[in-house]
Design a protein around this motif. Structure first.
Motif, PDB file in Angstrom:
ATOM      1  N   LEU A   6     -21.000  17.383   8.075  1.00 34.41           N
ATOM      2  CA  LEU A   6     -20.389  18.065   6.927  1.00 34.41           C
ATOM      3  C   LEU A   6     -21.426  18.436   5.868  1.00 34.41           C
ATOM      4  O   LEU A   6     -21.413  19.534   5.325  1.00 34.41           O
ATOM      5  CB  LEU A   6     -19.301  17.174   6.307  1.00 34.41           C
ATOM      6  CG  LEU A   6     -18.071  16.901   7.189  1.00 34.41           C
ATOM      7  CD1 LEU A   6     -17.252  15.746   6.631  1.00 34.41           C
ATOM      8  CD2 LEU A   6     -17.203  18.149   7.346  1.00 34.41           C
ATOM      9  N   SER A   7     -22.356  17.507   5.602  1.00 36.03           N
ATOM     10  CA  SER A   7     -23.343  17.777   4.553  1.00 36.03           C
ATOM     11  C   SER A   7     -24.400  18.781   5.012  1.00 36.03           C
ATOM     12  O   SER A   7     -24.958  19.521   4.208  1.00 36.03           O
ATOM     13  CB  SER A   7     -23.988  16.484   4.055  1.00 36.03           C
ATOM     14  OG  SER A   7     -24.464  15.715   5.111  1.00 36.03           O
ATOM     15  N   LYS A   8     -24.659  18.840   6.329  1.00 29.98           N
ATOM     16  CA  LYS A   8     -25.589  19.863   6.857  1.00 29.98           C
ATOM     17  C   LYS A   8     -24.997  21.248   6.634  1.00 29.98           C
ATOM     18  O   LYS A   8     -25.673  22.159   6.137  1.00 29.98           O
ATOM     19  CB  LYS A   8     -25.847  19.622   8.353  1.00 29.98           C
ATOM     20  CG  LYS A   8     -26.801  20.631   8.983  1.00 29.98           C
ATOM     21  CD  LYS A   8     -28.198  20.499   8.433  1.00 29.98           C
ATOM     22  CE  LYS A   8     -29.139  21.556   8.994  1.00 29.98           C
ATOM     23  NZ  LYS A   8     -30.478  21.462   8.386  1.00 29.98           N
ATOM     24  N   VAL A   9     -23.715  21.410   6.984  1.00 33.80           N
ATOM     25  CA  VAL A   9     -23.032  22.703   6.778  1.00 33.80           C
ATOM     26  C   VAL A   9     -23.029  23.044   5.282  1.00 33.80           C
ATOM     27  O   VAL A   9     -23.331  24.171   4.892  1.00 33.80           O
ATOM     28  CB  VAL A   9     -21.586  22.665   7.339  1.00 33.80           C
ATOM     29  CG1 VAL A   9     -20.824  23.935   6.979  1.00 33.80           C
ATOM     30  CG2 VAL A   9     -21.604  22.481   8.858  1.00 33.80           C
ATOM     31  N   TYR A  10     -22.721  22.050   4.448  1.00 32.95           N
ATOM     32  CA  TYR A  10     -22.684  22.236   2.994  1.00 32.95           C
ATOM     33  C   TYR A  10     -24.039  22.734   2.480  1.00 32.95           C
ATOM     34  O   TYR A  10     -24.112  23.675   1.685  1.00 32.95           O
ATOM     35  CB  TYR A  10     -22.314  20.904   2.326  1.00 32.95           C
ATOM     36  CG  TYR A  10     -22.152  20.971   0.823  1.00 32.95           C
ATOM     37  CD1 TYR A  10     -20.893  21.189   0.249  1.00 32.95           C
ATOM     38  CD2 TYR A  10     -23.230  20.796  -0.045  1.00 32.95           C
ATOM     39  CE1 TYR A  10     -20.729  21.238  -1.131  1.00 32.95           C
ATOM     40  CE2 TYR A  10     -23.077  20.840  -1.423  1.00 32.95           C
ATOM     41  CZ  TYR A  10     -21.828  21.064  -1.962  1.00 32.95           C
ATOM     42  OH  TYR A  10     -21.674  21.119  -3.335  1.00 32.95           O
ATOM     43  N   SER A  11     -25.121  22.112   2.951  1.00 33.74           N
ATOM     44  CA  SER A  11     -26.459  22.487   2.467  1.00 33.74           C
ATOM     45  C   SER A  11     -26.823  23.912   2.872  1.00 33.74           C
ATOM     46  O   SER A  11     -27.482  24.632   2.113  1.00 33.74           O
ATOM     47  CB  SER A  11     -27.524  21.498   2.966  1.00 33.74           C
ATOM     48  OG  SER A  11     -27.704  21.609   4.362  1.00 33.74           O
ATOM     49  N   ILE A  12     -26.382  24.337   4.057  1.00 31.46           N
ATOM     50  CA  ILE A  12     -26.658  25.713   4.494  1.00 31.46           C
ATOM     51  C   ILE A  12     -25.875  26.695   3.625  1.00 31.46           C
ATOM     52  O   ILE A  12     -26.412  27.677   3.123  1.00 31.46           O
ATOM     53  CB  ILE A  12     -26.303  25.901   5.993  1.00 31.46           C
ATOM     54  CG1 ILE A  12     -27.227  25.040   6.866  1.00 31.46           C
ATOM     55  CG2 ILE A  12     -26.406  27.370   6.400  1.00 31.46           C
ATOM     56  CD1 ILE A  12     -26.767  24.883   8.317  1.00 31.46           C
ATOM     57  N   LYS A  13     -24.587  26.385   3.428  1.00 27.51           N
ATOM     58  CA  LYS A  13     -23.729  27.270   2.621  1.00 27.51           C
ATOM     59  C   LYS A  13     -24.224  27.393   1.183  1.00 27.51           C
ATOM     60  O   LYS A  13     -24.151  28.454   0.579  1.00 27.51           O
ATOM     61  CB  LYS A  13     -22.288  26.750   2.620  1.00 27.51           C
ATOM     62  CG  LYS A  13     -21.523  27.077   3.884  1.00 27.51           C
ATOM     63  CD  LYS A  13     -20.045  26.783   3.697  1.00 27.51           C
ATOM     64  CE  LYS A  13     -19.192  27.391   4.777  1.00 27.51           C
ATOM     65  NZ  LYS A  13     -17.799  27.528   4.399  1.00 27.51           N
ATOM     66  N   LYS A  14     -24.704  26.278   0.621  1.00 27.04           N
ATOM     67  CA  LYS A  14     -25.115  26.268  -0.785  1.00 27.04           C
ATOM     68  C   LYS A  14     -26.610  26.516  -0.968  1.00 27.04           C
ATOM     69  O   LYS A  14     -27.134  26.441  -2.070  1.00 27.04           O
ATOM     70  CB  LYS A  14     -24.758  24.915  -1.429  1.00 27.04           C
ATOM     71  CG  LYS A  14     -23.290  24.547  -1.338  1.00 27.04           C
ATOM     72  CD  LYS A  14     -22.497  25.186  -2.457  1.00 27.04           C
ATOM     73  CE  LYS A  14     -21.044  24.767  -2.383  1.00 27.04           C
ATOM     74  NZ  LYS A  14     -20.219  25.406  -3.403  1.00 27.04           N
ATOM     75  N   LYS A  15     -27.313  26.770   0.156  1.00 29.67           N
ATOM     76  CA  LYS A  15     -28.769  27.005   0.133  1.00 29.67           C
ATOM     77  C   LYS A  15     -29.522  25.846  -0.517  1.00 29.67           C
ATOM     78  O   LYS A  15     -30.372  26.031  -1.393  1.00 29.67           O
ATOM     79  CB  LYS A  15     -29.093  28.312  -0.590  1.00 29.67           C
ATOM     80  CG  LYS A  15     -28.579  29.554   0.096  1.00 29.67           C
ATOM     81  CD  LYS A  15     -29.027  30.785  -0.678  1.00 29.67           C
ATOM     82  CE  LYS A  15     -28.526  32.062  -0.052  1.00 29.67           C
ATOM     83  NZ  LYS A  15     -28.795  33.242  -0.882  1.00 29.67           N
ATOM     84  N   LEU A  16     -29.182  24.632  -0.111  1.00 31.00           N
ATOM     85  CA  LEU A  16     -29.826  23.435  -0.663  1.00 31.00           C
ATOM     86  C   LEU A  16     -30.666  22.756   0.421  1.00 31.00           C
ATOM     87  O   LEU A  16     -30.422  22.935   1.608  1.00 31.00           O
ATOM     88  CB  LEU A  16     -28.765  22.446  -1.166  1.00 31.00           C
ATOM     89  CG  LEU A  16     -27.805  22.934  -2.249  1.00 31.00           C
ATOM     90  CD1 LEU A  16     -26.696  21.912  -2.473  1.00 31.00           C
ATOM     91  CD2 LEU A  16     -28.535  23.220  -3.552  1.00 31.00           C
ATOM     92  N   ILE A  17     -31.626  21.956  -0.025  1.00 34.74           N
ATOM     93  CA  ILE A  17     -32.412  21.155   0.925  1.00 34.74           C
ATOM     94  C   ILE A  17     -31.674  19.836   1.126  1.00 34.74           C
ATOM     95  O   ILE A  17     -31.265  19.189   0.158  1.00 34.74           O
ATOM     96  CB  ILE A  17     -33.838  20.896   0.377  1.00 34.74           C
ATOM     97  CG1 ILE A  17     -34.630  22.210   0.328  1.00 34.74           C
ATOM     98  CG2 ILE A  17     -34.575  19.851   1.218  1.00 34.74           C
ATOM     99  CD1 ILE A  17     -35.911  22.141  -0.481  1.00 34.74           C
ATOM    100  N   SER A  18     -31.483  19.470   2.397  1.00 35.70           N
ATOM    101  CA  SER A  18     -30.843  18.183   2.678  1.00 35.70           C
ATOM    102  C   SER A  18     -31.777  17.362   3.572  1.00 35.70           C
ATOM    103  O   SER A  18     -32.327  17.880   4.534  1.00 35.70           O
ATOM    104  CB  SER A  18     -29.497  18.393   3.377  1.00 35.70           C
ATOM    105  OG  SER A  18     -29.649  19.247   4.502  1.00 35.70           O
TER     106      SER A  18
END
Length: 204
Positions: free
Chosen positions: A63-75
């Motif tokens: 879930l957080s991987k998808v979130y980071s891609i959508k929000k253009k964040l580094i995870s």
């Protein structure tokens, strides 16, 4: 002007989620879990994720991987090897491979040194958080995501004791807890265990 048109075109492009992950999001139940997760997390900064290998933490990783891609964040994803059992390193590497199959790169953090003979679980918890805090300090990351549930009250107790927060708020397990300028996020608190198990089986 051709170059300018190309760069403008790139700006308007919708964020592309890799097909492998996108396909899994097409499942109605998983999509619903993700939408609730996105609302629950609601951060705009880079973050670290603690992955233990249980269904909750694997669901959190996806879930957080998808979130980071959508929000253009580094995870950044971290697996802790406590070295308390012979198989622990092998298990950590297995989880790492499992994540890699879903395009999630992770790093194994190892608890080095002499292991205690008493209160092993308590000391392991303390060391787990020390490793996560040190690593996120180095990376200048202030958000750490944890796959906690309502029944994980003890975890909160130990973190607060470790950071010397005193008794205030020891009984509560909040979605967000700030300790030593670190924002500990528990975006799965409202999720049903059965949904997380379903997601983990489908994805991994």
């Amino acid at each position: 002007s051709k170059k300018l048109n190309m760069s403008l075109k790139n700006l308007s492009v919708k964020i592309k989620i890799p097909k492998l992950l996108e396909n899994k999001l097409e499942n109605k139940r998983i999509k619903k879990i993700y939408n609730e997760f996105e609302k629950s997390l609601n951060i705009d900064d880079n973050f670290a994720v603690a992955v233990s290998g249980g269904p909750d933490s694997l669901a959190l990783a996806f879930l957080s991987k998808v979130y980071s891609i959508k929000k253009k964040l580094i995870s950044k994803f971290f697996i802790i090897d406590h070295k308390l059992r012979k198989e622990s390193t092998q298990e950590a590497k297995f989880i790492q491979k499992l994540l890699k199959k879903n395009l999630i790169s992770s790093e194994i953090l190892t608890w080095k040194g002499i292991k205690p003979l008493k209160n092993i679980q308590s000391v392991a918890r303390i060391n787990r958080y020390e490793l996560l805090f040190k690593k996120s300090d180095k990376l200048k990351i202030k958000h750490i995501l944890l796959g906690h549930h309502q029944n994980d009250l003890f975890e909160n107790f130990f973190i607060r004791m470790l950071r010397g927060s005193g008794l205030k708020g020891l009984i509560s397990l909040d979605k967000k807890t700030i300790i030593d300028n670190k924002n500990l996020c528990r975006p799965l608190l409202d999720q049903k265990k059965s949904d997380l198990i379903f997601l983990t089986k489908k994805v991994f």
